[in-house]
Design a protein around this motif. Structure first.
Motif, mmCIF file in Angstrom:
data_model
loop_
_atom_site.group_PDB
_atom_site.id
_atom_site.type_symbol
_atom_site.label_atom_id
_atom_site.label_comp_id
_atom_site.label_asym_id
_atom_site.label_seq_id
_atom_site.Cartn_x
_atom_site.Cartn_y
_atom_site.Cartn_z
ATOM 1 N N LEU A 24 -7.221 2.861 13.192
ATOM 2 C CA LEU A 24 -7.240 2.433 11.802
ATOM 3 C C LEU A 24 -6.007 2.946 11.059
ATOM 4 O O LEU A 24 -5.391 2.215 10.281
ATOM 5 N N ASN A 25 -5.632 4.207 11.307
ATOM 6 C CA ASN A 25 -4.433 4.749 10.675
ATOM 7 C C ASN A 25 -3.194 3.945 11.044
ATOM 8 O O ASN A 25 -2.345 3.654 10.196
ATOM 9 N N ARG A 26 -3.090 3.576 12.313
ATOM 10 C CA ARG A 26 -1.919 2.809 12.755
ATOM 11 C C ARG A 26 -1.906 1.425 12.119
ATOM 12 O O ARG A 26 -0.849 0.912 11.723
ATOM 13 N N SER A 60 -1.047 14.481 9.235
ATOM 14 C CA SER A 60 -0.093 13.831 10.134
ATOM 15 C C SER A 60 0.870 12.959 9.332
ATOM 16 O O SER A 60 0.599 12.585 8.182
ATOM 17 N N ILE A 61 1.980 12.639 9.947
ATOM 18 C CA ILE A 61 2.993 11.801 9.290
ATOM 19 C C ILE A 61 2.407 10.436 8.943
ATOM 20 O O ILE A 61 2.606 9.907 7.839
ATOM 21 N N THR A 62 1.649 9.867 9.876
ATOM 22 C CA THR A 62 1.062 8.547 9.628
ATOM 23 C C THR A 62 0.097 8.591 8.447
ATOM 24 O O THR A 62 0.091 7.696 7.587
ATOM 25 N N GLN A 63 -0.732 9.636 8.391
ATOM 26 C CA GLN A 63 -1.689 9.735 7.287
ATOM 27 C C GLN A 63 -0.971 9.839 5.944
ATOM 28 O O GLN A 63 -1.360 9.196 4.968
ATOM 29 N N TRP A 64 0.079 10.628 5.865
ATOM 30 C CA TRP A 64 0.807 10.780 4.603
ATOM 31 C C TRP A 64 1.512 9.484 4.223
ATOM 32 O O TRP A 64 1.508 9.066 3.071
ATOM 33 N N HIS A 65 2.119 8.812 5.189
ATOM 34 C CA HIS A 65 2.777 7.536 4.906
ATOM 35 C C HIS A 65 1.777 6.508 4.384
ATOM 36 O O HIS A 65 2.114 5.677 3.535
ATOM 37 N N ASN A 66 0.544 6.590 4.882
ATOM 38 C CA ASN A 66 -0.466 5.632 4.417
ATOM 39 C C ASN A 66 -0.905 5.887 2.975
ATOM 40 O O ASN A 66 -1.444 4.992 2.315
ATOM 41 N N LEU A 67 -0.692 7.098 2.482
ATOM 42 C CA LEU A 67 -1.161 7.461 1.145
ATOM 43 C C LEU A 67 -0.070 7.475 0.084
ATOM 44 O O LEU A 67 -0.375 7.554 -1.110
ATOM 45 N N ILE A 68 1.172 7.391 0.496
ATOM 46 C CA ILE A 68 2.273 7.546 -0.463
ATOM 47 C C ILE A 68 2.204 6.503 -1.576
ATOM 48 O O ILE A 68 2.375 6.812 -2.764
ATOM 49 N N GLN A 69 1.913 5.268 -1.205
ATOM 50 C CA GLN A 69 1.920 4.223 -2.228
ATOM 51 C C GLN A 69 0.752 4.367 -3.205
ATOM 52 O O GLN A 69 0.840 3.927 -4.352
ATOM 53 N N LEU A 70 -0.329 4.978 -2.737
ATOM 54 C CA LEU A 70 -1.417 5.275 -3.662
ATOM 55 C C LEU A 70 -0.965 6.317 -4.687
ATOM 56 O O LEU A 70 -1.256 6.199 -5.874
ATOM 57 N N PHE A 71 -0.241 7.329 -4.215
ATOM 58 C CA PHE A 71 0.320 8.315 -5.142
ATOM 59 C C PHE A 71 1.279 7.643 -6.126
ATOM 60 O O PHE A 71 1.260 7.927 -7.327
ATOM 61 N N GLU A 72 2.119 6.747 -5.608
ATOM 62 C CA GLU A 72 3.067 6.053 -6.494
ATOM 63 C C GLU A 72 2.308 5.253 -7.552
ATOM 64 O O GLU A 72 2.692 5.234 -8.732
ATOM 65 N N HIS A 73 1.227 4.614 -7.158
ATOM 66 C CA HIS A 73 0.440 3.819 -8.094
ATOM 67 C C HIS A 73 -0.142 4.696 -9.204
ATOM 68 O O HIS A 73 -0.120 4.337 -10.379
ATOM 69 N N LEU A 74 -0.652 5.888 -8.835
ATOM 70 C CA LEU A 74 -1.212 6.793 -9.830
ATOM 71 C C LEU A 74 -0.133 7.303 -10.783
ATOM 72 O O LEU A 74 -0.353 7.411 -11.994
#
Length: 753
Positions: A24-26, A60-74
């Protein structure tokens, strides 16, 4: 091979329409990599206005990359996102945790796509870094020790990793000092590392608790000090061990010393010689002519009794007969007299006479006759629980049990648990984020000058014929790829040091460190193990404290953190006591719901009311224990005032009743509450209270409902079991009905009625 496994796994996921978390992360990463603000993140962002990620160093790098845009949105909504991490506590690299992205914030590492790079730019503009310098957990001396110790060790790290420990200095806020004890455990000749470590742990436990070990007929018993107020309780202590198998071995050693361990790690039935010997004995009952069973029994028995000689045991029970072969020549045939062997080590051992008896009785007899029910109660419990399951779920024959053992039973795990009177055992990984009054941390001599297992390495396909390969340390050493090896060794050093740092920063009042060595450490030794690295750091951080022995150090004061009254409330602790050292028929503990687990929502049902009364009475050994227990109940504030008042009044009436108070008198020699007993037919029961008073065993059951005939037969059954365990003493049965208070005598057909 790995590619084929991956393809097969993907096919299973498609067929079942499921996804592993890693898959799912991938898949999320493939979407967000090149698409700004995808729909899924917009929806999540509309629901959650703030985002907090703890333990960021283990993300993990993948987990953080998956969340970055959520942070940007906030951030675009002028809301806040926060990440908290500490590179010194990065101990999950084996699960793809990567501390380097914490160091790189607000930048990214890995291979982010254009959309993630744009999102990172937005985070850079909103970035507000902060460093937490205050330590609100440990005593000031413990904080000072760790500051100096790990600050010194930092200088021995590879230059590329020293920055992780740049912020190691902390400021203590505690008013007490606390104490650090450091010992060098140099392996002694003829003593195993594990035995030496376990002995040191017991020594430190006794030093902190003021308790002693008493040998009673070969069985050790822990005796607490007369004045416990000046010492720590067993439940204040945690032992942090790097490896689960070391924790299991220590748990068994503590039980052998009469100290109850509390561990979430599993002890495996199929790995201990006690259970393996009993299984071999049971196999011999069904297949007496097979010498393999007697051999297996002898091997496991001799691993428990170090004074016994396996070779002598087998030789003395081996018989040789002569016979004529088909060719007319005389030949010799050897055989094993298994029964004689069994009775040589345990004269009362006669399982073949109990083949038609209930299976629980047969297995219990084996443990009891061999003298193992008292020495190894947790394994006895686990084995009897497994037998009970087979009896209730299947036909319950010996053959059925052995078949179940071969299929699944040998994988059965048991958990040794306690609460207020138990030493906790866990790994530093499970202790992270927690604190303990006393921390005992043996440091295993793991190698840090090499790495184990294999690592993926990218290769020059034109040169090596492969684009990548899984390679071992020896494959890379002294080759053109040696830089890959050194980089992995550097990460291995940091992994090991971080685990030690986590262990050393859990203590509130006392920190005991045991550095394990194969030979005495010296100033000119090469650093090959973690203890050697930490020893070097100690020598350099505390030159004024180095003495000629260089094996022991005590730093700080023997004071303790002051406890506020509110901190002493233990009403929410769910106590589960393990019955140690009792005859095997009393050993499967399945407690009723603890009183602190009962909710106060609405009116209690009759069952909930009964559980509250039984739970509180089960914790009373004597009447004088009631005031402190009542105070705990009141302070916990879990029930309504009316509920607390009604339960308190009921228990007061029992403790003060002219006919019932005798069961709570201080001169009772033994008191058992809520202990499991085994009936001859394999069924289980739990008498509420068993009291040995003036030479008579009194079996007492409390009933909060109406009188019923089955209550008497239930108590009579309990009495029969107690009489079988103590045939030379009188047994009496009683029922106490609580509303209204009434004592009913239960006649029995044996002993004294």
């Amino acid at each position: 091979t790995l590619g084929l496994i991956r393809d097969e796994l993907a096919a299973v996921e498609r067929e079942k329409n499921v996804r592993l978390l890693s898959t799912l992360n991938r898949e999320i990463a493939a979407i967000v990599r090149d698409n700004p603000a995808p729909f899924i993140y917009e929806r999540i962002g509309n629901r959650y206005r703030n985002l907090f990620i703890d333990e960021f160093q283990d993300t993990s790098i993948t987990q953080w990359h998956n969340l970055i845009q959520l942070f940007e949105h906030l951030v675009s909504l002028d809301e806040m996102g926060m990440v908290v991490g500490d590179g010194k506590q990065a101990i999950y690299r084996w699960r793809n945790g990567n501390y380097e992205q914490l160091e790189a914030l607000p930048g990214l590492i890995g291979n982010p796509g254009p959309a993630l790079v744009d999102a990172a730019q937005a985070l850079r503009r909103a970035h507000l870094p902060a460093t937490l310098k205050f330590n609100r957990r440990s005593g000031s001396a413990i904080v000072d020790w760790n500051n100096r110790w790990f600050g010194s060790v930092q200088r021995h790290l590879p230059e590329s990793l020293q920055g992780v420990y740049d912020d190691v200095q902390q400021t203590a806020t505690a008013k007490h000092k606390g104490n650090v004890h450091l010992a060098c455990l140099v392996q002694e000749e003829g003593v195993g590392k594990q035995d030496q470590r376990n002995a040191w742990v017991v020594e430190r436990i006794l030093a902190h608790t003021g308790g002693t070990l008493v040998d009673e007929g070969g069985t050790k018993r822990y005796v607490p000090p007369a004045d416990a107020s000046a010492h720590f309780a067993l439940s204040d202590i945690v032992v942090l061990l790097r490896r689960n198998k070391d924790g299991a071995a220590l748990a068994q050693h503590l039980m052998d010393c009469g100290i109850t361990p509390w561990t979430s790690e599993s002890l495996h039935l199929g790995r201990h010689p006690v259970t393996l010997a009993v299984v071999a004995l049971l196999r011999s009952v069904l297949d007496p002519d097979n010498p393999a069973h007697a051999l297996a029994f002898a091997q496991n028995y001799c691993s428990i009794d170090r004074t016994a000689s396996e070779a002598e045991l087998l030789r003395s029970h081996r018989t040789v007969t002569t016979y004529l072969g088909s060719d007319g020549k005389e030949r010799k045939r050897s055989a094993m007299d298994a029964r004689a062997l069994f009775q040589a080590v345990a004269p009362d051992l006669r399982p073949w006479e109990l083949v038609t008896a209930p299976l629980t009785l047969l297995v219990g007899h084996c443990f009891e006759a061999l003298g193992w029910s008292n020495r190894f109660p947790a394994y006895t419990e686990g084995m009897l629980e497994l037998v009970h399951e087979v009896v209730t779920q299947r036909r319950g024959t010996l053959k059925d049990f052995l078949s179940h053992w071969d299929r699944r039973g040998h994988k059965r795990s048991i958990r040794v648990s306690g609460a207020q009177d138990a030493v906790q055992i866990m790994t530093p990984h499970k202790a992270k984020g927690l604190d303990f009054k006393v921390v005992i941390a043996p440091i295993h001599p793991e190698k840090i000058d090499r790495f184990k297992d294999e690592i993926p390495v990218r290769l020059d396909a034109a040169r090596f014929g492969l684009p990548a390969a899984l390679l071992r340390d020896s494959d890379l050493k002294d080759t053109v790829m040696d830089h890959e090896r050194q980089a992995e060794i550097d990460r291995t050093v940091l992994d090991a040091l971080n685990v030690a740092y986590v262990a050393a920063t859990r203590a509130v009042d006392r920190l005991d460190i045991g550095l394990e060595f194969d030979k005495p450490p010296s100033a000119d030794m090469a650093i090959q193990t973690l203890p050697q690295l930490l020893w070097k750091g100690w020598q350099e951080a505390f030159p004024e404290r180095v003495n000629g022995a260089t094996v022991l150090d005590n730093f700080g004061a023997n004071d303790r953190k002051a406890r506020a009254a509110d901190d002493q409330a233990v009403g929410v602790d769910h106590v589960q006591r393990l019955a140690l050292g009792q005859p095997y028929g009393q050993r499967i503990a399945r407690p009723k719901l603890h009183w602190a687990a009962l909710a106060s929502e609405g009116k209690w049902t009759p069952i909930e009311h009964g559980n509250a009364v039984h739970g509180l009475l089960g914790e009373l050994e004597q009447a004088r224990d009631w005031p402190s227990l009542k105070e705990r109940m009141e302070r916990a504030n879990l029930w309504t005032p009316d509920q607390r008042a009604s339960v308190s009044a009921l228990i007061d009436s029992i403790l003060n009743g002219p006919d019932t108070r005798k069961f709570f008198e201080a001169h009772a020699t033994e008191v058992f509450a809520e202990r499991t007993v085994h009936f001859g037919n394999g069924e289980l029961g739990r008498p509420d209270r068993v009291v040995h008073l003036d030479g008579v065993w009194h079996v007492v059951d409390f009933k909060t409902g109406e009188q019923r005939d089955k209550h008497k037969s239930q108590v009579a059954g309990y009495c029969e079991v107690i009489n079988a365990m103590h045939p030379d003493e009188a047994v009496k049965g009683w029922l106490i009905y609580t509303e209204p208070l009434l004592l009913v005598h239960v006649p029995v057909l044996f002993g004294a009625s």
